[in-house]
Write a protein that holds these residues in place. Structure first.
Motif, short mmCIF file in Angstrom:
data_model
loop_
_atom_site.label_atom_id
_atom_site.label_comp_id
_atom_site.label_asym_id
_atom_site.label_seq_id
_atom_site.Cartn_x
_atom_site.Cartn_y
_atom_site.Cartn_z
N UNK A 2 -19.56 -3.96 5.31
CA UNK A 2 -18.30 -4.67 5.47
C UNK A 2 -17.89 -4.65 6.94
N UNK A 3 -17.21 -5.70 7.36
CA UNK A 3 -16.76 -5.79 8.74
C UNK A 3 -15.24 -5.69 8.74
N UNK A 4 -14.73 -4.71 9.49
CA UNK A 4 -13.30 -4.44 9.58
C UNK A 4 -12.94 -4.27 11.05
N UNK A 5 -11.84 -4.88 11.46
CA UNK A 5 -11.36 -4.70 12.83
C UNK A 5 -9.84 -4.69 12.84
N UNK A 6 -9.27 -3.97 13.80
CA UNK A 6 -7.82 -3.83 13.94
C UNK A 6 -7.42 -4.15 15.37
N UNK A 7 -6.26 -4.80 15.48
CA UNK A 7 -5.70 -5.15 16.79
C UNK A 7 -4.22 -4.77 16.76
N UNK A 22 -9.34 -6.28 19.52
CA UNK A 22 -9.82 -5.91 18.19
C UNK A 22 -10.77 -4.73 18.32
N UNK A 23 -10.51 -3.70 17.52
CA UNK A 23 -11.32 -2.49 17.53
C UNK A 23 -12.13 -2.40 16.24
N UNK A 24 -13.41 -2.14 16.38
CA UNK A 24 -14.35 -2.02 15.26
C UNK A 24 -14.82 -0.58 15.13
N UNK A 25 -15.37 -0.23 13.97
CA UNK A 25 -15.92 1.11 13.77
C UNK A 25 -17.12 1.34 14.67
N UNK A 26 -17.88 0.29 14.90
CA UNK A 26 -19.09 0.42 15.71
C UNK A 26 -18.97 -0.43 16.96
N UNK A 27 -19.31 0.15 18.09
CA UNK A 27 -19.18 -0.57 19.36
C UNK A 27 -20.10 -1.79 19.41
N UNK A 28 -21.24 -1.75 18.74
CA UNK A 28 -22.14 -2.91 18.74
C UNK A 28 -21.50 -4.10 18.01
N UNK A 29 -20.78 -3.84 16.92
CA UNK A 29 -20.06 -4.91 16.23
C UNK A 29 -19.03 -5.53 17.16
N UNK A 30 -18.31 -4.68 17.88
CA UNK A 30 -17.28 -5.16 18.81
C UNK A 30 -17.91 -6.01 19.91
#
Length: 188
Positions: free
Chosen positions: A42-47, A70-78
């Motif tokens: 799953x892809x989740x991000x917060x801003x 937007x902040x993601x759990x994984x830096x590669x996703x970001x």
């Protein structure tokens, strides 16, 4: 000069919103998140750097969303989000400009939760599309919390998903808006 810069940062290019004292509510730490159900992960991000203004007299509402926030759990996703999908260098912000159609139903003097209907234009990745969604304003102790959840399709905003991962990413993304507004003190 600072007031002009603040106006530009709040509303973005070409999005002027005239507001009147005591009916204006503002936040510069609003929270928008998105969720995409995906087979692999799953892809989740917060801003939490969203700027928004609401005029409770006219119902006019604007949002400015810095995409790199937007902040993601994984830096590669970001990194992929900013470089490959949203192209944050080219499209650094998303914007919403619209109106709460039933703003008269919201009584700022009475603590309560009010259902609202919001319509406007959402601009992401340089593409502007009309959007309509339901939400709530909760009035409590002189503050107003605005909440809404709606769905967008990346394809509608010319966001291209690479073929290699296309089948692993959902066709739609759920967006959640959660704003804590306070009365705006001052002039623009």
């Amino acid at each position: 000069m600072k007031k002009l810069l603040l106006l530009f940062l709040l509303t973005g290019p070409g999005l002027y919103l005239p507001l009147v004292a005591q009916e204006r509510y503002f936040t510069k730490t609003g929270h928008i998140s998105f969720f995409s159900k995906a087979p692999l992960e799953d892809i989740v991000a917060h801003n939490r750097e969203v700027v928004s203004l609401v005029d409770f007299k006219t119902g006019e509402m604007v949002f400015t969303v810095p995409m790199r926030a937007f902040q993601f759990r994984k830096s590669l996703m970001q990194q992929h989000f900013n470089e490959n999908y949203i192209e944050s260098d080219k499209y650094p912000k998303a914007y919403f400009r619209g109106k709460v159609n039933n703003i008269a139903a919201v009584n700022l003097a009475a603590d309560n939760t009010y259902k609202v209907l919001v319509e406007g234009t959402l601009t992401i990745h340089g593409v502007a599309k009309p959007i309509r969604t339901e939400g709530t304003f909760q009035v409590k102790g002189g503050q107003v919390t605005g909440r809404s959840t709606f769905t967008v399709a990346p394809a509608d905003y010319d966001i291209t998903i690479p073929l290699l991962v296309r089948e692993h990413i959902a066709k739609t993304i759920d967006i959640t808006v959660d704003m804590l507004y306070k009365p705006f003190q001052g002039n623009l």
